[in-house]
Design a protein around this motif. Sequence first.
Motif, mmCIF file in Angstrom:
data_model
loop_
_atom_site.group_PDB
_atom_site.id
_atom_site.type_symbol
_atom_site.label_atom_id
_atom_site.label_comp_id
_atom_site.label_asym_id
_atom_site.label_seq_id
_atom_site.Cartn_x
_atom_site.Cartn_y
_atom_site.Cartn_z
ATOM 1 N N ALA A 74 0.888 -1.108 0.094
ATOM 2 C CA ALA A 74 0.036 0.072 -0.202
ATOM 3 C C ALA A 74 0.898 1.115 -0.018
ATOM 4 O O ALA A 74 0.532 2.175 -0.555
ATOM 5 C CB ALA A 74 -1.144 -0.107 1.147
ATOM 6 N N LYS A 75 2.130 1.169 0.547
ATOM 7 C CA LYS A 75 2.929 2.178 0.771
ATOM 8 C C LYS A 75 4.065 2.198 -0.459
ATOM 9 O O LYS A 75 4.903 2.933 -0.233
ATOM 10 C CB LYS A 75 3.607 2.501 2.237
ATOM 11 C CG LYS A 75 2.485 2.684 3.314
ATOM 12 C CD LYS A 75 3.267 2.868 4.545
ATOM 13 C CE LYS A 75 2.155 2.986 5.721
ATOM 14 N NZ LYS A 75 2.751 3.136 7.095
ATOM 15 N N ASN A 76 4.169 1.153 -1.390
ATOM 16 C CA ASN A 76 5.137 0.970 -2.086
ATOM 17 C C ASN A 76 6.560 1.164 -1.483
ATOM 18 O O ASN A 76 7.429 1.716 -2.048
ATOM 19 C CB ASN A 76 5.200 1.854 -3.353
ATOM 20 C CG ASN A 76 4.012 1.589 -4.242
ATOM 21 O OD1 ASN A 76 3.254 0.746 -4.134
ATOM 22 N ND2 ASN A 76 3.787 2.669 -4.830
ATOM 23 N N THR A 77 6.544 0.630 -0.335
ATOM 24 C CA THR A 77 7.855 0.644 0.379
ATOM 25 C C THR A 77 8.399 -0.816 0.888
ATOM 26 O O THR A 77 7.632 -1.750 1.106
ATOM 27 C CB THR A 77 7.413 1.214 1.743
ATOM 28 O OG1 THR A 77 7.312 2.623 1.500
ATOM 29 C CG2 THR A 77 8.980 1.357 2.507
ATOM 30 N N VAL A 78 9.713 -0.974 0.801
ATOM 31 C CA VAL A 78 10.423 -2.233 1.182
ATOM 32 C C VAL A 78 11.223 -1.840 2.403
ATOM 33 O O VAL A 78 11.785 -0.799 2.702
ATOM 34 C CB VAL A 78 11.266 -2.638 0.166
ATOM 35 C CG1 VAL A 78 12.033 -3.910 0.708
ATOM 36 C CG2 VAL A 78 10.331 -3.229 -0.966
ATOM 37 N N TYR A 79 11.196 -2.608 3.369
ATOM 38 C CA TYR A 79 12.076 -2.698 4.781
ATOM 39 C C TYR A 79 13.156 -3.493 4.847
ATOM 40 O O TYR A 79 12.999 -4.822 4.159
ATOM 41 C CB TYR A 79 10.889 -2.565 5.762
ATOM 42 C CG TYR A 79 9.776 -1.689 5.846
ATOM 43 C CD1 TYR A 79 8.710 -1.983 5.406
ATOM 44 C CD2 TYR A 79 9.880 -0.417 6.167
ATOM 45 C CE1 TYR A 79 7.591 -1.237 5.203
ATOM 46 C CE2 TYR A 79 8.959 0.437 6.356
ATOM 47 C CZ TYR A 79 7.459 -0.028 5.481
ATOM 48 O OH TYR A 79 6.640 1.002 5.564
ATOM 49 N N LEU A 80 13.865 -3.344 5.670
ATOM 50 C CA LEU A 80 15.028 -4.326 6.043
ATOM 51 C C LEU A 80 15.199 -4.154 7.509
ATOM 52 O O LEU A 80 15.596 -3.155 7.866
ATOM 53 C CB LEU A 80 16.366 -3.990 5.334
ATOM 54 C CG LEU A 80 17.404 -5.173 5.736
ATOM 55 C CD1 LEU A 80 17.223 -6.508 5.011
ATOM 56 C CD2 LEU A 80 18.866 -4.658 5.077
ATOM 57 N N GLN A 81 14.545 -5.069 8.378
ATOM 58 C CA GLN A 81 14.946 -5.194 9.804
ATOM 59 C C GLN A 81 16.252 -5.767 10.313
ATOM 60 O O GLN A 81 16.206 -6.967 9.512
ATOM 61 C CB GLN A 81 13.555 -5.653 10.359
ATOM 62 C CG GLN A 81 13.819 -5.933 11.900
ATOM 63 C CD GLN A 81 13.672 -4.508 12.821
ATOM 64 O OE1 GLN A 81 12.823 -3.674 12.319
ATOM 65 N NE2 GLN A 81 14.646 -4.544 13.564
ATOM 66 N N MET A 82 17.101 -5.234 10.780
ATOM 67 C CA MET A 82 18.283 -5.569 11.050
ATOM 68 C C MET A 82 18.435 -5.726 12.491
ATOM 69 O O MET A 82 18.333 -4.743 13.348
ATOM 70 C CB MET A 82 19.430 -4.840 10.669
ATOM 71 C CG MET A 82 19.303 -4.431 8.970
ATOM 72 S SD MET A 82 20.625 -3.455 8.522
ATOM 73 C CE MET A 82 20.686 -1.912 9.171
ATOM 74 N N ASN A 83 18.658 -6.997 13.085
ATOM 75 C CA ASN A 83 18.808 -7.215 14.450
ATOM 76 C C ASN A 83 20.459 -7.967 14.585
ATOM 77 O O ASN A 83 20.916 -8.244 13.933
ATOM 78 C CB ASN A 83 17.700 -8.186 14.764
ATOM 79 C CG ASN A 83 16.310 -7.602 14.655
ATOM 80 O OD1 ASN A 83 16.093 -6.417 15.125
ATOM 81 N ND2 ASN A 83 15.117 -8.543 14.606
ATOM 82 N N SER A 84 20.419 -7.880 15.920
ATOM 83 C CA SER A 84 21.995 -8.403 16.120
ATOM 84 C C SER A 84 23.029 -7.885 15.293
ATOM 85 O O SER A 84 23.883 -8.657 15.025
ATOM 86 C CB SER A 84 21.813 -9.814 16.359
ATOM 87 O OG SER A 84 20.562 -10.463 17.146
ATOM 88 N N LEU A 85 23.016 -6.586 15.338
ATOM 89 C CA LEU A 85 23.943 -5.898 14.396
ATOM 90 C C LEU A 85 25.594 -6.124 14.592
ATOM 91 O O LEU A 85 25.576 -6.083 16.166
ATOM 92 C CB LEU A 85 23.608 -4.737 14.120
ATOM 93 C CG LEU A 85 22.441 -4.247 13.219
ATOM 94 C CD1 LEU A 85 21.881 -2.729 13.505
ATOM 95 C CD2 LEU A 85 22.839 -4.263 11.515
ATOM 96 N N LYS A 86 26.442 -6.383 13.824
ATOM 97 C CA LYS A 86 27.865 -6.639 14.065
ATOM 98 C C LYS A 86 28.559 -5.440 13.453
ATOM 99 O O LYS A 86 28.257 -4.908 12.718
ATOM 100 C CB LYS A 86 28.107 -8.215 13.574
ATOM 101 C CG LYS A 86 27.305 -9.117 14.129
ATOM 102 C CD LYS A 86 27.750 -10.513 13.475
ATOM 103 C CE LYS A 86 26.813 -11.799 13.884
ATOM 104 N NZ LYS A 86 27.504 -12.791 13.215
ATOM 105 N N PRO A 87 29.608 -5.283 14.049
ATOM 106 C CA PRO A 87 30.533 -4.369 13.347
ATOM 107 C C PRO A 87 30.738 -4.637 11.804
ATOM 108 O O PRO A 87 30.999 -3.557 11.181
ATOM 109 C CB PRO A 87 31.719 -4.268 14.065
ATOM 110 C CG PRO A 87 31.303 -4.871 15.635
ATOM 111 C CD PRO A 87 30.343 -5.622 15.038
ATOM 112 N N GLU A 88 30.988 -5.916 11.724
ATOM 113 C CA GLU A 88 31.084 -6.054 10.103
ATOM 114 C C GLU A 88 29.909 -5.888 9.286
ATOM 115 O O GLU A 88 30.037 -5.987 8.215
ATOM 116 C CB GLU A 88 31.457 -7.701 9.803
ATOM 117 C CG GLU A 88 30.568 -8.600 10.660
ATOM 118 C CD GLU A 88 31.213 -9.154 11.976
ATOM 119 O OE1 GLU A 88 31.775 -8.168 12.781
ATOM 120 O OE2 GLU A 88 31.065 -10.406 12.206
ATOM 121 N N ASP A 89 28.881 -5.462 9.800
ATOM 122 C CA ASP A 89 27.523 -4.908 9.199
ATOM 123 C C ASP A 89 27.620 -3.567 8.570
ATOM 124 O O ASP A 89 26.793 -3.039 7.786
ATOM 125 C CB ASP A 89 26.316 -5.353 9.776
ATOM 126 C CG ASP A 89 25.895 -6.882 10.208
ATOM 127 O OD1 ASP A 89 25.589 -7.089 11.102
ATOM 128 O OD2 ASP A 89 25.978 -7.721 8.972
#
Length: 115
Positions: A74-89
Amino acid sequence: QVQLVESGGGLVQAGGSLRLSCAASGSFFSINLMGWYRQVPGNQRELVATMSIGGSTNYADSVKGRFTISRDNAKNTVYLQMNSLKPEDTAVYYCNANSILGNYWGQGTQVTVSS
């Protein structure tokens, strides 16, 4: 033509979370596949996650179980939920749309994960 605008990047400590958004405008109907890629200076841009028009998803091994791609039609939107982030991200994250009209990229959003 498809225009992509990313948002949601920033600085976070290791173990934290961020959610990236990618708002698409223009010929949204023409899009077959949307996804997120990331790039560190001096390295090639690499795939993080993709989602097809049918809802099939694909993830890089390095993010499986930690990142989730989703969309709001409906919003023409894509998301990326990022959890447990690491320095290499840490990288610049780019939204991508592959359509019958061509391949399109957003301007990128910086994600920095401190240790």
